[in-house]
Design a protein around this motif. Structure first.
Motif, PDB file in Angstrom:
ATOM      1  N   ASN A   1      13.854 -13.854  79.145  1.00 13.19           N
ATOM      2  CA  ASN A   1      12.745 -14.313  78.301  1.00 13.19           C
ATOM      3  C   ASN A   1      12.042 -15.507  78.934  1.00 13.19           C
ATOM      4  OD1 ASN A   1      12.942 -12.495  76.119  1.00 13.19           O
ATOM      5  ND2 ASN A   1      14.651 -13.638  75.263  1.00 13.19           N
ATOM      6  N   GLY A   2      12.825 -16.432  79.456  1.00  9.19           N
ATOM      7  CA  GLY A   2      12.249 -17.608  80.101  1.00  9.19           C
ATOM      8  C   GLY A   2      11.582 -17.289  81.423  1.00  9.19           C
ATOM      9  N   PHE A   3      12.171 -16.369  82.187  1.00  6.40           N
ATOM     10  CA  PHE A   3      11.564 -15.992  83.467  1.00  6.40           C
ATOM     11  C   PHE A   3      10.167 -15.404  83.260  1.00  6.40           C
ATOM     12  CE2 PHE A   3      16.137 -15.367  85.089  1.00  6.40           C
ATOM     13  CZ  PHE A   3      16.165 -16.627  85.630  1.00  6.40           C
ATOM     14  N   ALA A   4       9.976 -14.661  82.173  1.00  2.47           N
ATOM     15  CA  ALA A   4       8.651 -14.089  81.897  1.00  2.47           C
ATOM     16  C   ALA A   4       7.608 -15.186  81.745  1.00  2.47           C
ATOM     17  CB  ALA A   4       8.702 -13.224  80.632  1.00  2.47           C
ATOM     18  N   GLU A   5       7.945 -16.236  81.024  1.00  2.55           N
ATOM     19  CA  GLU A   5       6.997 -17.338  80.830  1.00  2.55           C
ATOM     20  C   GLU A   5       6.758 -18.108  82.126  1.00  2.55           C
ATOM     21  OE1 GLU A   5       5.121 -17.879  78.341  1.00  2.55           O
ATOM     22  OE2 GLU A   5       6.049 -16.723  76.715  1.00  2.55           O
ATOM     23  N   MET A   6       7.775 -18.210  82.953  1.00  2.00           N
ATOM     24  CA  MET A   6       7.600 -18.881  84.243  1.00  2.00           C
ATOM     25  C   MET A   6       6.638 -18.099  85.131  1.00  2.00           C
ATOM     26  SD  MET A   6      11.588 -20.019  84.752  1.00  2.00           S
ATOM     27  CE  MET A   6      11.475 -20.875  86.319  1.00  2.00           C
ATOM     28  N   VAL A   7       6.772 -16.777  85.143  1.00  2.56           N
ATOM     29  CA  VAL A   7       5.841 -15.943  85.907  1.00  2.56           C
ATOM     30  C   VAL A   7       4.432 -16.089  85.344  1.00  2.56           C
ATOM     31  CG1 VAL A   7       5.208 -13.568  86.521  1.00  2.56           C
ATOM     32  CG2 VAL A   7       7.612 -14.289  86.621  1.00  2.56           C
ATOM     33  N   LYS A   8       4.312 -16.099  84.020  1.00  7.41           N
ATOM     34  CA  LYS A   8       3.000 -16.281  83.388  1.00  7.41           C
ATOM     35  C   LYS A   8       2.347 -17.580  83.826  1.00  7.41           C
ATOM     36  CE  LYS A   8       2.335 -18.424  79.607  1.00  7.41           C
ATOM     37  NZ  LYS A   8       2.427 -18.907  78.198  1.00  7.41           N
ATOM     38  N   HIS A   9       3.091 -18.666  83.796  1.00  4.75           N
ATOM     39  CA  HIS A   9       2.525 -19.964  84.181  1.00  4.75           C
ATOM     40  C   HIS A   9       2.044 -19.951  85.631  1.00  4.75           C
ATOM     41  CE1 HIS A   9       4.878 -22.103  80.749  1.00  4.75           C
ATOM     42  NE2 HIS A   9       3.664 -21.754  80.377  1.00  4.75           N
ATOM     43  N   ALA A  10       2.783 -19.273  86.502  1.00  2.00           N
ATOM     44  CA  ALA A  10       2.353 -19.183  87.902  1.00  2.00           C
ATOM     45  C   ALA A  10       1.078 -18.345  88.026  1.00  2.00           C
ATOM     46  CB  ALA A  10       3.469 -18.581  88.751  1.00  2.00           C
ATOM     47  N   LEU A  11       1.019 -17.236  87.306  1.00  2.00           N
ATOM     48  CA  LEU A  11      -0.131 -16.337  87.411  1.00  2.00           C
ATOM     49  C   LEU A  11      -1.428 -16.986  86.941  1.00  2.00           C
ATOM     50  CD1 LEU A  11       1.439 -12.942  86.292  1.00  2.00           C
ATOM     51  CD2 LEU A  11       0.460 -13.473  88.539  1.00  2.00           C
ATOM     52  N   ILE A  12      -1.346 -17.899  85.993  1.00  2.00           N
ATOM     53  CA  ILE A  12      -2.567 -18.520  85.464  1.00  2.00           C
ATOM     54  C   ILE A  12      -2.887 -19.852  86.132  1.00  2.00           C
ATOM     55  CG2 ILE A  12      -2.323 -17.389  83.207  1.00  2.00           C
ATOM     56  CD1 ILE A  12      -1.409 -20.148  82.104  1.00  2.00           C
ATOM     57  N   SER A  13      -2.090 -20.223  87.139  1.00  2.00           N
ATOM     58  CA  SER A  13      -2.304 -21.571  87.679  1.00  2.00           C
ATOM     59  C   SER A  13      -2.325 -21.685  89.188  1.00  2.00           C
ATOM     60  CB  SER A  13      -1.238 -22.537  87.138  1.00  2.00           C
ATOM     61  OG  SER A  13       0.042 -22.195  87.642  1.00  2.00           O
ATOM     62  N   ASP A  14      -1.399 -21.006  89.882  1.00  2.00           N
ATOM     63  CA  ASP A  14      -1.199 -21.403  91.280  1.00  2.00           C
ATOM     64  C   ASP A  14      -0.486 -20.309  92.060  1.00  2.00           C
ATOM     65  OD1 ASP A  14      -0.791 -22.746  93.625  1.00  2.00           O
ATOM     66  OD2 ASP A  14       0.344 -24.399  92.760  1.00  2.00           O
ATOM     67  N   ILE A  15      -1.132 -19.755  93.058  1.00  2.00           N
ATOM     68  CA  ILE A  15      -0.502 -18.720  93.872  1.00  2.00           C
ATOM     69  C   ILE A  15       0.702 -19.266  94.640  1.00  2.00           C
ATOM     70  CG2 ILE A  15      -1.995 -19.073  95.896  1.00  2.00           C
ATOM     71  CD1 ILE A  15      -1.882 -15.991  96.295  1.00  2.00           C
ATOM     72  N   ILE A  16       0.683 -20.555  94.969  1.00  2.00           N
ATOM     73  CA  ILE A  16       1.828 -21.144  95.683  1.00  2.00           C
ATOM     74  C   ILE A  16       3.063 -21.142  94.788  1.00  2.00           C
ATOM     75  CG2 ILE A  16       2.740 -23.259  96.730  1.00  2.00           C
ATOM     76  CD1 ILE A  16      -0.111 -23.863  97.678  1.00  2.00           C
ATOM     77  N   LEU A  17       2.883 -21.469  93.501  1.00  2.00           N
ATOM     78  CA  LEU A  17       3.995 -21.425  92.553  1.00  2.00           C
ATOM     79  C   LEU A  17       4.508 -19.992  92.412  1.00  2.00           C
ATOM     80  CD1 LEU A  17       5.816 -22.906  90.577  1.00  2.00           C
ATOM     81  CD2 LEU A  17       4.020 -22.712  88.846  1.00  2.00           C
ATOM     82  N   PHE A  18       3.587 -19.036  92.414  1.00  2.00           N
ATOM     83  CA  PHE A  18       3.970 -17.629  92.351  1.00  2.00           C
ATOM     84  C   PHE A  18       4.804 -17.255  93.577  1.00  2.00           C
ATOM     85  CE2 PHE A  18       3.363 -13.078  92.988  1.00  2.00           C
ATOM     86  CZ  PHE A  18       3.533 -12.566  91.709  1.00  2.00           C
ATOM     87  N   GLU A  19       4.377 -17.689  94.749  1.00  2.00           N
ATOM     88  CA  GLU A  19       5.119 -17.397  95.979  1.00  2.00           C
ATOM     89  C   GLU A  19       6.511 -18.036  95.953  1.00  2.00           C
ATOM     90  OE1 GLU A  19       2.423 -18.905  98.865  1.00  2.00           O
ATOM     91  OE2 GLU A  19       1.199 -17.067  98.924  1.00  2.00           O
TER      92      GLU A  19
END
Length: 342
Positions: A168-186
């Protein structure tokens, strides 16, 4: 230990990552204290609580009903809680939602804070000042904007969680990366295995980074009149799926993010390569990206969403990983796209 400050209209909220539950007393304001938790947290951690009256709810979303909340108001009255009291929520997302809502409405509002015990609540539910309860199965239809005085995120507590709670928490972490920063996504792509095994200091680093994304957005738009709508990415469709199926919040949001990415691709905003990259990361965290459910039923649940405005809704799309776009969409357009997926 890292401290992150959210600046709200009702006051600042301080989030402390890696502070232990035993240290919460030093953040309390010296007022009469009342603790709201759930029965699982009480069973495992009550010896670590400050000395105060405790109300333990039944774990799970079913407790977020107005009728249930009335029992907590009565308990506060019976225990002589007044406007000078302080409410401390110790638990995951449901506990934080309930404790924040009760504190914001009891006697027109008392101060409150959280010790966040789940990954979902640490990166999302306990942070940002939204406090809400459900009505007739529809999530957070009744609620307030009100910042907690503090949020303690004890990442050591994550070791006791089941995998279902972690995803459940990992989903929100992925969401935050997708709406903010490709580096965080990487970084999430690179650190996925370490996160799944809760290895430190990787976990604390990503919890803090995820909170910073939300803190920046909330500080700029506490009441969701503009940029805060970005935090709804994956949630518009996801909440409808959650309402209909009863699957966990993170899994529903993951399905909602797939829907939003596919819609973004349909509109020519998002490439197929980016779409597949998102799907791969979600699945690497053990999250679903599709479900056998009739789209028309999901759409009928979606139209009851609190974010709807007459015959349209603000929907969060992606122009790229880390590049979000808020688009006001006609409900009919959304319905046609949903049905097209059949």
């Amino acid at each position: 230990m890292e401290t992150i400050v959210i600046e709200g209209q009702s006051g600042n909220s301080t989030v402390i990552v890696d502070e232990r539950i035993e240290e919460v007393a030093k953040y309390l304001p010296g007022k009469p204290l009342y603790i709201i938790t759930d029965k699982n947290i009480e069973r495992h951690h009550s010896k670590r609580f400050p000395n105060a009256p405790v109300y333990a709810i039944h774990p799970g979303e079913a407790s977020k009903q107005l009728g249930y909340i009335e029992n907590i108001y009565r308990w506060l009255l019976e225990n002589n809680a007044d406007r000078n009291s302080f409410i401390l929520g110790i638990g995951g997302g449901v506990v934080c939602d309930i404790a924040g809502f009760v504190a914001s409405t009891y006697m027109r509002g008392v101060e409150f804070g959280f010790v966040s015990t789940s990954l979902l609540s640490q990166v999302d539910a306990s942070v940002g000042g939204k406090n809400g309860v459900d009505l007739d199965g529809y999530k957070n239809i009744i609620g307030t904007f009100n910042q907690p005085r503090f949020v303690l995120c004890d990442t050591n507590l994550l070791q006791t969680l089941h995998k279902e709670e972690l995803v459940n928490g990992f989903a929100e972490m992925v969401k935050h990366a997708l709406i903010s920063d490709i580096i965080l996504f990487e970084q999430l792509e690179n650190d996925c295995s370490e996160l799944l095994h809760l290895r430190q200091p990787i976990v604390s680093k990503h919890v803090a980074e995820s909170i910073k994304v939300k803190a920046t957005i909330v500080s700029a738009d506490e009441r969701e009149s503009g940029i805060r709508k970005l935090l709804n990415f994956g949630h518009t469709w996801g909440h409808a799926v959650e309402t209909l199926t009863g699957i966990s919040h993170g899994k529903a949001v993951s399905i909602g993010m797939e829907f939003a990415c596919r819609l973004s691709m349909e509109k020519g905003l998002f490439s197929n390569r980016e779409y597949l990259r998102v799907i791969k990361l979600l699945q690497s965290f053990g999250l679903p990206t599709c479900m056998n459910i009739e789209p028309s039923k999901v759409f009928n649940a979606l139209v009851k969403d609190k974010k709807r405005n007459a015959n349209s809704i603000d929907f969060v799309l992606l122009k790229g990983i880390g590049v979000p776009k808020i688009e006001t969409m006609a409900l009919e357009e959304l319905k046609k796209f949903a049905e097209k997926r059949l």
